[in-house]
Design a protein around this motif. Structure first.
Motif, PDB file in Angstrom:
ATOM      1  N   ARG A 134       0.850  -1.182   0.000  1.00 23.64           N
ATOM      2  CA  ARG A 134       0.000   0.000   0.000  1.00 23.64           C
ATOM      3  C   ARG A 134       0.887   1.234   0.000  1.00 23.64           C
ATOM      4  NH1 ARG A 134      -2.919  -0.415   4.732  1.00 23.64           N
ATOM      5  NH2 ARG A 134      -2.416   1.611   5.589  1.00 23.64           N
ATOM      6  N   GLU A 190       0.917   5.323   0.012  1.00 23.58           N
ATOM      7  CA  GLU A 190       0.012   6.436   0.317  1.00 23.58           C
ATOM      8  C   GLU A 190       0.676   7.769   0.076  1.00 23.58           C
ATOM      9  OE1 GLU A 190      -0.847   5.718   4.398  1.00 23.58           O
ATOM     10  OE2 GLU A 190      -2.446   4.281   3.972  1.00 23.58           O
ATOM     11  N   ARG A 241       3.894   7.487   2.580  1.00 27.57           N
ATOM     12  CA  ARG A 241       4.238   6.266   3.317  1.00 27.57           C
ATOM     13  C   ARG A 241       4.081   5.044   2.423  1.00 27.57           C
ATOM     14  NH1 ARG A 241       5.787   8.373   7.543  1.00 27.57           N
ATOM     15  NH2 ARG A 241       7.098   6.562   7.851  1.00 27.57           N
ATOM     16  N   TRP A 249       3.602   0.856   2.801  1.00 31.13           N
ATOM     17  CA  TRP A 249       3.360  -0.280   3.683  1.00 31.13           C
ATOM     18  C   TRP A 249       3.485  -1.557   2.871  1.00 31.13           C
ATOM     19  CZ3 TRP A 249       2.020   0.617   8.842  1.00 31.13           C
ATOM     20  CH2 TRP A 249       1.738   1.962   9.155  1.00 31.13           C
ATOM     21  N   GLN A 274       3.848  -3.973   7.212  1.00 37.69           N
ATOM     22  CA  GLN A 274       4.972  -3.271   7.835  1.00 37.69           C
ATOM     23  C   GLN A 274       5.158  -1.926   7.153  1.00 37.69           C
ATOM     24  OE1 GLN A 274       7.905  -6.588   7.220  1.00 37.69           O
ATOM     25  NE2 GLN A 274       9.063  -5.343   8.667  1.00 37.69           N
ATOM     26  N   ASP A 275       5.542  -0.917   7.921  1.00 38.65           N
ATOM     27  CA  ASP A 275       5.886   0.365   7.322  1.00 38.65           C
ATOM     28  C   ASP A 275       7.335   0.279   6.830  1.00 38.65           C
ATOM     29  OD1 ASP A 275       6.474   2.920   6.633  1.00 38.65           O
ATOM     30  OD2 ASP A 275       5.701   3.840   8.471  1.00 38.65           O
ATOM     31  N   THR A 282       8.713   2.629   4.732  1.00 42.78           N
ATOM     32  CA  THR A 282       8.965   3.898   4.043  1.00 42.78           C
ATOM     33  C   THR A 282      10.448   4.262   3.962  1.00 42.78           C
ATOM     34  OG1 THR A 282       6.860   4.613   4.904  1.00 42.78           O
ATOM     35  CG2 THR A 282       8.249   6.308   3.913  1.00 42.78           C
ATOM     36  N   SER A 288      13.062   2.230   4.943  1.00 40.65           N
ATOM     37  CA  SER A 288      13.939   1.070   5.124  1.00 40.65           C
ATOM     38  C   SER A 288      14.964   1.002   4.002  1.00 40.65           C
ATOM     39  CB  SER A 288      13.114  -0.215   5.111  1.00 40.65           C
ATOM     40  OG  SER A 288      12.222  -0.234   6.192  1.00 40.65           O
TER      41      SER A 288
END
Lengths: 301, 631
Positions: free
Chosen positions: B382, B384, B436, B438, B442-443, B445, B447
């Protein structure tokens, strides 16, 4: 430790700018060569040293007529540097153009050892006096009185990069050098004679090292066979602080390094200056990997 | 045939070692013994530097600093605590490795010259501390009176004794480096040297692997320092300065970077050269410098450096195939068509079935294991409100999108629409300006790429990024090994778990190569394959990491119609076989129309249309973006 007064501060700042100007010229030359050839010139400091010795050898022939002698010394240093640079480009880098990246590094390390020891063999490894007739004496700057020499060195280290910047921006050859630095392959496809630009970049970069060599000789009043090592390390550090491939950054990095060194030596410890400078350099690299002045350029994936 | 070569190599190694053992017994000359000890000590340092420089591709300009840390640690422990050599050597290794580890962590993401500068700075700091910390190191006057190397039952007294001690250390160091390099960790190190972005894209922790290599190299240099201190019984700053690092650099490069014996040969030559030139007195270092230049000119890859291709040396007629779209189209072996010696895809599926039948020794055929399906209804990915600015240019502007488990989503749009930027943002190569991301709940963004890849989101590149000095098989292994999670200890001891993991990898990689018809080319260097085969290797390399979501950045670039049709077929098959989702960035609309469940159309960094392929291509906005005007 001196009391912190305005005259003292100005004096320290001018000292920092003078030695920083020397670093800036070395770094600028290093960065220019690196930008165009994508190769580190480890004998860059030896160009600086050899030119200082060559100029010392021809110095008696120059008329000791104040600023004229100084000017002749700068021109001679630039010419000797440029010749040395072109010889190195043709003799060392050109034959290794397609070799692994490490090859020119090792070859210039060989050249570094060769030149250092050759000069030591011919002239001895002791300190040699390097004195110019001009500039001498002090001049008032605000409440302080500072050596003209330091101001002239700083001025030279500002004027020459500025001229270079104009040349790179305005002339056909300058644009070719910049194009080669950005992307040699594309520049070649666009009809740039990259063989010639790398030769010219090497000549200019080494001329800058030569000028830095005589300036540092004038600043400290001595030259010696191993002086190039410090120049290489400091010039390298200044290039990194400024951000590799960033010519304005290289000059800024050199000046910052010079000022920083003088202030650490004055207010923290002259003895621990190098250790502190290198520690901060590591911290800087950890925090701003693209250098202090440089901007991160996202890689094309 | 291979084993024959190995036997010859082993015999040669045994002969060299035997000579090294016997020589000082035959030649009873203390001067020669001292020289030999010096050579072997230099060789230990060169071998350890080679791990970082040769295999890691990192310009380790501070190596002598680690040598110095070891020497001073040993000297101080010996002088103040009366610690024997065995204790001080261990402490020296630990101290040097610890410093390397502590300093390396924050700077190992640095590239090229930034890393070199940071290492040079470490070396300089060691020298400055040793020189200036009078109360501990006694500065320039140094520390005398260190005990001779004491091994409980035997003490090394003569030059010859110390030579033997150094020889043992050299053999241990060579074995350690050999084991590291031949292990999956070493594959990761070399992969990161060849292409750090490519390595990160399959989950290799580039900085972690390099830290490990640097710490190991520093540890070896530390022990060498301890031996030096006990052997000479005195330490001062001189041997640990930049000049020593530069000499080591020359030894490794002259001998041959990334070779087992190169550093040893280089150390012997460059240590003995000044001795041989002694008659030239002050001119000897001038000649030394000139000879160094000559050797590099004659053999840029080093005396023992292997084929030119390994270091990218371009010789006439040996230029490697560049994956440029225009030139390779006619000569391409297609992505899915049979490579020269492999079965076609249909055959490959059968082949795979056979491979699974043939190799049922392992309980679960690893490559084919399907990751447990994500909960249905929840999007796998996802995104955003994603925005990315490049110095004032908004490449991606407020993009939101979702990808469901098992879905193939096409990302299309004209050049400069922001497609590749989105891939770079999702895969962690670039940081978004805002928004962001996902993945699987897990987020991710901000990493790093390797972490994103280990979470199951793996990408390929528009310009193929294979590990060029590795074979096809090693490319796949380098990606596969990430999940093995081997420790340095198990690699060094070749523990049972290590051997089991290696066997697991062998079976799984065999299977993967067979499945994609690559076993015929598995021992070729990846860079020498045809463009189509390189594409396939890149996809296989991504697949063995068991991704849940594959990001393919223009896989059909430079392919003709038949080839891209086969690619489409291939993508549907892997989706089915591996039950994964795919985001496909592609200009070939035929491929996109054929395989995608859904299309997202971008223009000027924003989503202008989204939906079923047949609907989207009729969308007025899309027609306008592609054809211009007010269609």
């Amino acid at each position: 430790m001196a009391a912190v007064t305005l005259p003292v501060l100005i004096d320290q700042l001018v000292s920092g700018l003078a030695i920083g100007g020397v670093y800036a010229l070395v770094a600028l030359g290093f960065a220019l060569i690196f930008g165009v050839l994508r190769a580190a010139q480890f004998a860059h400091g030896e160009v600086y040293m050899v030119v200082a010795f060559l100029v010392l050898a021809v110095l008696p022939w120059f008329p000791a007529l104040g600023a004229l002698q100084f000017l002749l010394v700068i021109v001679a240093a630039a010419v000797f540097g440029a010749i040395a640079g072109m010889l190195i480009e043709r003799g060392v880098f050109r034959p290794l153009a397609d070799a692994p990246h490490i090859a020119p590094i090792i070859s210039t390390i060989g050249l570094m050892i060769l030149l250092q020891n050759l000069v030591a063999y011919l002239k001895g490894s002791e300190l040699h006096r390097f004195a110019l007739a001009w500039p001498q004496g002090n001049v008032p700057v605000g409440p302080a009185s500072v050596p003209v020499l330091k101001l002239v060195i700083f001025g030279t280290a500002l004027v020459i990069p500025a001229l270079l910047q104009v040349a790179l921006a305005r002339t056909q050859l300058g644009r070719a050098i910049r194009a080669t630095a950005i992307d040699a392959e594309t520049a070649r496809l666009m009809g740039v004679n990259t063989a010639r630009t790398s030769l010219v970049a090497f000549a200019i970069g080494s001329a800058l090292a030569g000028i830095a060599g005589v300036l540092v000789g004038a600043l400290y009043g001595v030259v010696y066979s191993t002086m190039g090592v410090t120049a290489l390390v400091k010039g390298y550090a200044a290039t990194i602080i400024g951000g590799v491939g960033n010519l304005v950054g290289a000059v800024a990095g050199g000046l910052l390094l010079g000022i920083f060194e003088v202030f650490v030596a004055s207010y923290v410890s002259p003895r621990w200056t190098d250790a502190i400078v290198y520690t901060l350099l590591i911290v800087l690299l950890a925090l701003r990997p693209q250098g202090l002045v440089g901007r991160a350029i996202p890689e094309k994936l | 045939m291979r084993s024959g070569i190995y036997r010859t190599q082993h015999a040669l190694t045994a002969a060299v070692i035997a000579m090294a053992v016997i020589a000082p017994l035959v030649i009873a000359d203390a001067y020669i013994h001292r020289l030999m000890a010096t050579v072997v000590l230099a060789a230990v340092l060169a071998v350890s530097m080679n791990l970082v420089l040769g295999y890691g591709g990192l310009l380790a300009l501070g190596h002598a600093g680690f040598y110095g840390i070891g020497a001073y640690t040993a000297a101080l422990l010996s002088l103040h605590l009366g610690a024997p050599f065995l204790v001080t050597a261990l402490a020296a290794a630990a101290a040097a490795a610890l410093v390397a580890w502590l300093v390396a962590r924050p700077i190992l993401h640095l590239r090229g010259h930034y890393f070199a500068m940071a290492m040079l700075a470490i070396g300089e700091i060691v020298v400055q501390v040793a020189y200036n910390w009078d109360s501990v190191t006694r500065g320039a006057s140094g520390l005398p009176g260190i005990s001779q190397p004491d091994l409980i039952v035997w003490t090394a007294v003569t030059h010859r004794d110390n030579y033997y001690l150094a020889l043992v250390l050299l053999l241990v160091a060579m074995l350690a480096v050999r084991r590291f390099v031949a292990s999956p960790l070493g594959l990761g190190l070399i992969a990161a040297r060849d292409d750090d972005q490519g390595a990160a894209s399959v989950g290799i922790g580039v900085a972690q692997t390099r830290t490990l290599a640097l710490a190991l190299a520093a540890g070896i240099a530390g022990v060498a320092g301890a031996l030096y201190a006990h052997y000479i019984t005195f330490v001062s700053v001189e041997p640990f300065q930049l000049e020593q690092t530069i000499a080591l650099l020359a030894m490794v490069a002259v001998g041959g970077m990334g070779t087992t014996w190169g550093p040893v040969v280089g150390a012997a030559l460059l240590t003995l050269l000044p001795e041989v030139l002694r008659d030239f007195a002050e001119l000897r270092m001038v000649i030394y410098g000139a000879l160094l230049m000559l050797v590099v000119w004659l053999r840029p890859q080093g005396l023992l450096g292997r084929g030119p291709s390994r270091w990218g040396l371009k010789l006439p007629g040996r230029t490697r195939p560049e994956p440029s779209a225009a030139s390779d189209a006619p000569a391409l072996a297609s992505v899915v068509a049979a490579p020269v010696s492999g079965p076609a895809l249909d055959g490959a599926a059968t082949e795979a079935a056979t491979a699974t039948d043939v190799a049922p020794a392992r309980a679960a055929p690893t490559v084919l294991t399907v990751p447990e399906p994500a909960p249905t209804g929840v999007p796998l990915l996802r995104v955003e409100h994603l925005t990315k600015d490049f110095a004032g240019l908004r490449a991606v502007s407020d993009v939101s999108l979702e990808v469901a488990p098992g879905e193939i989503v096409g990302l299309i749009g004209p050049n400069g629409a922001g497609k590749s930027t989105i891939i770079n943002l999702i895969s962690g190569a670039h940081r978004p300006t805002s928004g962001r991301i996902w993945f699987n709940g897990q987020d991710i963004t901000n990493s790093e790429t390797s972490r994103v890849a280990r979470a199951g989101l793996v990408r390929t590149f528009q310009h193929i990024r294979l590990f060029r000095s590795l074979t096809v098989r090693q490319n796949v292994e380098a990606a596969y090994q990430v999940r093995l999670g081997l420790s340095l200890l198990s690699v060094m001891t070749r523990s049972r778990r290590y051997r089991e993991a290696m066997e697991e990898m062998r079976v799984a990689v065999d299977e993967a190569l067979a499945l994609f018809g690559l076993e015929g080319v598995q021992h070729q260097l990846a860079g020498t394959l045809s463009y189509g085969d390189q594409r396939r290797v890149e996809i296989v390399r991504a697949l063995v990491t068991q991704p849940r979501l594959l990001l393919l950045d223009e896989p059909a670039a430079g392919m003709n119609e038949a080839e891209s049709a086969e690619l489409a077929q291939f993508l549907r098959e892997i989706r089915q076989r591996h039950s994964l989702s795919i985001i496909l960035v592609e200009h070939h609309l035929d491929v996109v129309m054929e395989v995608c469940d859904r299309l997202i159309v971008l223009d000027h960094g924003t989503v202008i249309a989204s939906g079923r392929p047949d609907e989207v291509v009729r969308h007025p906005e899309v027609l306008r973006a592609y054809l211009g005007g007010s269609a």
